[in-house]
Design an enzyme around this catalytic site. Structure first.
Site, PDB file in Angstrom:
ATOM      1  N   LEU A  20       0.826  -1.221   0.000  1.00  0.00           N
ATOM      2  CA  LEU A  20       0.000   0.000   0.000  1.00  0.00           C
ATOM      3  C   LEU A  20       0.850   1.257   0.000  1.00  0.00           C
ATOM      4  CD1 LEU A  20      -2.644  -1.083   2.660  1.00  0.00           C
ATOM      5  CD2 LEU A  20      -3.058  -0.736   0.217  1.00  0.00           C
ATOM      6  N   THR A  22       5.104   2.943   1.186  1.00  0.00           N
ATOM      7  CA  THR A  22       6.329   2.867   1.951  1.00  0.00           C
ATOM      8  C   THR A  22       6.550   4.240   2.552  1.00  0.00           C
ATOM      9  OG1 THR A  22       7.189   1.251   0.413  1.00  0.00           O
ATOM     10  CG2 THR A  22       8.791   2.332   1.832  1.00  0.00           C
ATOM     11  N   THR A  24       8.643   6.473   5.941  1.00  0.00           N
ATOM     12  CA  THR A  24       9.986   6.733   6.415  1.00  0.00           C
ATOM     13  C   THR A  24      10.581   5.499   7.082  1.00  0.00           C
ATOM     14  OG1 THR A  24       8.994   8.830   7.003  1.00  0.00           O
ATOM     15  CG2 THR A  24      11.291   8.542   7.564  1.00  0.00           C
ATOM     16  N   TYR A  25       9.758   4.753   7.791  1.00  0.00           N
ATOM     17  CA  TYR A  25      10.295   3.668   8.609  1.00  0.00           C
ATOM     18  C   TYR A  25       9.773   2.295   8.230  1.00  0.00           C
ATOM     19  CZ  TYR A  25      10.978   7.802  11.516  1.00  0.00           C
ATOM     20  OH  TYR A  25      11.318   9.040  11.976  1.00  0.00           O
ATOM     21  N   ALA A  26       8.775   2.245   7.394  1.00  0.00           N
ATOM     22  CA  ALA A  26       8.088   0.969   7.246  1.00  0.00           C
ATOM     23  C   ALA A  26       7.487   0.784   5.861  1.00  0.00           C
ATOM     24  CB  ALA A  26       6.981   0.886   8.284  1.00  0.00           C
ATOM     25  N   ASP A 137       5.103  13.707  13.752  1.00  0.00           N
ATOM     26  CA  ASP A 137       5.402  13.444  12.341  1.00  0.00           C
ATOM     27  C   ASP A 137       4.140  13.675  11.497  1.00  0.00           C
ATOM     28  OD1 ASP A 137       6.899  12.729  10.118  1.00  0.00           O
ATOM     29  OD2 ASP A 137       6.630  10.568  10.418  1.00  0.00           O
TER      30      ASP A 137
HETATM   31  P1  ADP Z   1       5.884   5.180   7.937  1.00  0.00           P
HETATM   32  O1  ADP Z   1       5.898   5.102   9.426  1.00  0.00           O
HETATM   33  O2  ADP Z   1       6.992   4.404   7.336  1.00  0.00           O
HETATM   34  O3  ADP Z   1       5.821   6.589   7.422  1.00  0.00           O
HETATM   35  P2  ADP Z   1       3.050   4.927   7.379  1.00  0.00           P
HETATM   36  O4  ADP Z   1       2.261   4.306   8.493  1.00  0.00           O
HETATM   37  O5  ADP Z   1       2.982   6.386   7.246  1.00  0.00           O
HETATM   38  O6  ADP Z   1       4.549   4.419   7.453  1.00  0.00           O
HETATM   39  O7  ADP Z   1       2.574   4.244   6.026  1.00  0.00           O
HETATM   40  C1  ADP Z   1       3.191   4.540   4.782  1.00  0.00           C
HETATM   41  C2  ADP Z   1       2.129   4.690   3.692  1.00  0.00           C
HETATM   42  O8  ADP Z   1       1.360   3.480   3.574  1.00  0.00           O
HETATM   43  C3  ADP Z   1       1.099   5.772   4.009  1.00  0.00           C
HETATM   44  O9  ADP Z   1       1.539   7.042   3.566  1.00  0.00           O
HETATM   45  C4  ADP Z   1      -0.127   5.285   3.259  1.00  0.00           C
HETATM   46  O10 ADP Z   1      -0.084   5.695   1.905  1.00  0.00           O
HETATM   47  C5  ADP Z   1      -0.018   3.765   3.344  1.00  0.00           C
HETATM   48  N1  ADP Z   1      -0.790   3.261   4.499  1.00  0.00           N
HETATM   49  C6  ADP Z   1      -0.371   3.228   5.783  1.00  0.00           C
HETATM   50  N2  ADP Z   1      -1.295   2.735   6.614  1.00  0.00           N
HETATM   51  C7  ADP Z   1      -2.367   2.417   5.862  1.00  0.00           C
HETATM   52  C8  ADP Z   1      -3.680   1.867   6.147  1.00  0.00           C
HETATM   53  N3  ADP Z   1      -4.035   1.563   7.395  1.00  0.00           N
HETATM   54  N4  ADP Z   1      -4.540   1.712   5.111  1.00  0.00           N
HETATM   55  C9  ADP Z   1      -4.161   2.053   3.859  1.00  0.00           C
HETATM   56  N5  ADP Z   1      -2.952   2.562   3.525  1.00  0.00           N
HETATM   57  C10 ADP Z   1      -2.044   2.753   4.496  1.00  0.00           C
HETATM   58 MG    MG Z   2       4.364   7.829   7.455  1.00  0.00          MG
END
Ligand code: ADP
Ligand code: MG
Length: 468
Positions: A20, A22, A24-26, A137
């Site tokens: 879905l 990527t 910064t961390y995951a 963040d």
């Molecule tokens: P990080 O901590 O690496 O920034 P995020 O939690 O922000 O990770 O997730 C990265 C991206 O994945 C988000 O910007 C979004 O586009 C997608 N994403 C994250 N969580 C969800 C979710 N619960 N449902 C749908 N898309 C998601």
């Molecule tokens: Mg994020």
């Protein structure tokens, strides 16, 4: 950390499918629960290597707390697992993508749409603030939308940033400085107030299509962050003064001068009281019940004012309702109340005009008695001009200002006026003028509520009130 092209990691209870996003961390994957329900979820895979400062155990304790948080505008954390390299967060799936994509597809958002999103964000932040949690963040990529149609905003990715310094081991900044408060980038010392700066950047980007520090090069960006210039707002698109004021106060570089959380939640542009919520309809209905009662008793002006207050809740109730049939029912009711409010308004106007004429004789006597007092004369002239303007029915805003100016003068004069007939008349005149000004103020407010109601009706007919 998982990378594009890699097979998704394996988890016992879930089938992981497409990636879905990527961050910064995951990396986040869409997934299905294997057992009976086949529930759709999002699984966020965090590499343990990206964690620093605090041990993994502390983070796991924190996740345990986050799991207990339930809020309509916060992405639900359902569960978590871990293995030797990763922590897996099992989350509610948001089918509407993230806010950065939503803005990009539309270039800019109308103020009204941005405001509804902002209210939902404020609601989530208020909840976190009450639980002593900062996000640290905030950016459009971390704000998700529940669905493509009638999207509800869902705050994601909170509570973890405090375990992950914005600088990596080589002191290189992680994430995007576009949304970080200047004190976070410059001083490496910051607190919860950085979240308010980020809200300002997000609102700015939603309204103007780019963040305030958008730059062509890193050097330019760094200069903009380090500078002490006030953030200037583009003159177009035209925005309401409340909206501009909020932006300016959020985008204050000095965290000590920045708007506080309490001021933010209470700001007229945020106006959390009138945000679309499950309570809107209940509040609207109980006000309308009172309005009808007053109407039946023949108390025209009280009824009118209550109908208008009710409309201020009906508009968000209409936005909130997603069921087409119930929405239609509310819309029909609102139409009726607007018509009734208009009839009442006509009645009130009639009444007030005759009242105005009655008050005239005493006013003329007072004017006679003021002949040797030029200041009093001038102030009374100003009051007469306000009354004349009101009778013409032209710009109420100007008229109100004229009333207020003349009242300011008259009150000063009254303070120095010795006891006697003239003082009595002056006192009565001031009271009459104050009542007029109050009445006019109510009129302006009512008109605003009515036109808001009408606009919402028209809008909901056009688009069934989605945020498209
Ligand atoms: P990080 O901590 O690496 O920034 P995020 O939690 O922000 O990770 O997730 C990265 C991206 O994945 C988000 O910007 C979004 O586009 C997608 N994403 C994250 N969580 C969800 C979710 N619960 N449902 C749908 N898309 C998601
Ligand atoms: Mg994020």
């Amino acid at each position: 950390m998982a990378r594009a092209g890699w097979a998704p990691p394996r988890l016992d209870e879930f089938i992981l499918t497409e990636r879905l996003g990527t961050g910064t961390y995951a990396t986040v994957y869409k997934a299905y629960r294997k057992k009976n329900t086949r529930e759709v979820v999002a699984v966020k895979c965090v590499s343990k290597r990206s964690l620093n400062r605090v041990s993994v155990e502390n983070l796991l304790t924190e996740i345990e707390i986050l799991k207990t948080i339930r809020h309509p505008h916060i992405v639900e954390l359902k569960d978590f697992q871990w293995d030797s390299d990763h922590i897996y967060l099992i989350m509610e799936f948001c089918a509407g993508g993230d806010l950065s994509h939503f803005i990009r597809m539309r270039r800019i958002l109308p103020e009204k749409v941005a405001r509804i999103f902002l209210q939902q964000l404020a609601c989530a932040l208020k909840f976190l603030h009450d639980h002593n949690i900062s996000h640290l963040d905030l950016k459009p990529q971390n704000i998700l939308l529940s669905a493509p149609e009638n999207p509800q905003l869902k705050l994601a990715d909170f509570g973890f940033a405090q375990y992950m310094s914005p600088w990596d081991e080589k002191h290189v900044l992680r994430g995007s400085p576009l949304y970080m408060a200047p004190e976070m980038v410059c001083c490496q010392q910051y607190d919860a107030r950085v979240d308010l700066w980020s809200v300002g950047v997000i609102l700015y980007e939603a309204l103007f299509g780019r963040p305030p520090f958008a730059s062509r090069s890193f050097a330019e960006l760094e200069e903009k962050i380090r500078s002490d210039r006030v953030i200037e707002l583009p003159s177009r698109p035209r925005l309401s003064p409340e909206c501009r004021d909020l932006l300016q106060r959020l985008l204050e570089r000095d965290p000590l001068k920045r708007i506080s959380f309490e001021q933010f939640f209470a700001h007229p542009f945020v106006d959390m009281e009138h945000m679309p919520s499950p309570e809107s309809l209940g509040k609207a209905t109980s006000l309308v019940v009172e309005a009808v009662k007053k109407d039946q008793e023949g108390d025209v002006s009280a009824a009118l004012s209550l109908y208008c207050k009710a409309l201020e809740y009906f508009v968000p109730a209409l936005h909130y309702e997603s069921d087409a049939r119930r929405k239609e029912a509310i819309r029909a009711k609102v139409g009726q109340y607007i018509s009734r409010a208009e009839e009442l308004k006509a009645l009130v106007m009639c009444d007030s005009k005759s009242l105005l004429r009655q008050a005239n004789p005493a006013r003329e006597i007072l004017k006679e008695m003021a002949k040797d007092k030029p200041r009093l004369c001038a102030a009374l002239e100003m009051a007469s001009a306000a009354i004349a303007k009101e009778e013409e029915g032209k710009d109420d805003g100007d008229t109100l200002e004229l009333y207020q100016q003349s009242l300011g003068e008259l009150l000063l004069i009254l303070a120095a006026e010795p006891a006697g007939r003239r003082r009595e008349l002056l006192h009565a005149e001031i009271q009459a003028l104050m009542a007029r000004a109050e009445y006019l103020k109510d009129q302006i407010k009512m008109r605003e509520a009515q036109s808001m109601g009408k606009e919402a009706l028209a809008e909901s007919v056009r688009s069934s009130c989605t945020l498209q």
